[in-house]
Write a protein that holds these residues in place. Structure first.
Motif: not given
Length: 146
Positions: A27-32, A38-44, A51-57
């Motif tokens: 979770t820390l590495a994914t969302f930090q 203060n982004a508008k979207r989470v990009i992993v 599997d999910i690096y660089g994806l918008d979740i």
């Protein structure tokens, strides 16, 4: 079409895109990075999760076995929910871990988040669902995968 039935931890309904991680999600590495910017979207941002690096979740169904990593995991989930950039659903193939559970509960109570959490969907769930699938989540913990 396949249906999977899990245990509802934080209920709700959802129809939308799945993002699938076959390994534990840190979770820390994914969302930090997204939270700190203060982004508008989470990009992993977890480079160790291919599997999910660089994806918008943001607003999607995050399908995973379990969360891993830092003891800050629950706080990180609560924070992205407070920022309203969280995944719409956390769909666990295994039992939810205590850190993810605490973050989701705190987000629901303190942040009025409508984040959904269902666990115990089973190994076959992660073998069936693919990133980009449009899935449906029902209030009773049923997840429908095309």
């Amino acid at each position: 079409m396949k249906e999977f039935k899990g245990r509802v931890l934080a209920g709700g309904t959802f129809k939308g895109e799945a993002v699938v991680s076959h390994g534990g999600v840190n979770t820390l590495a994914t969302f930090q990075k997204s939270a700190l910017k203060n982004a508008k979207r989470v990009i992993v941002s977890d480079q160790n999760n291919k599997d999910i690096y660089g994806l918008d979740i943001t607003g999607k169904a995050l399908c995973l076995p379990i969360t891993i990593g830092s003891t800050t995991g629950g706080l990180v989930i609560q924070t992205v929910c407070a920022m309203k950039i969280n995944p719409a659903c956390f769909l666990f193939s295994e039992h939810i871990d205590s850190l993810a559970a605490s973050g989701i509960v705190l987000a629901r109570i303190w942040e009025n988040s409508n984040v959904i959490a269902i666990d115990m969907l089973g190994e076959e769930f992660l073998e069936t669902v693919k990133t980009g699938d449009i899935i449906e989540v029902k209030e009773d913990g049923t997840v429908i995968v095309p």
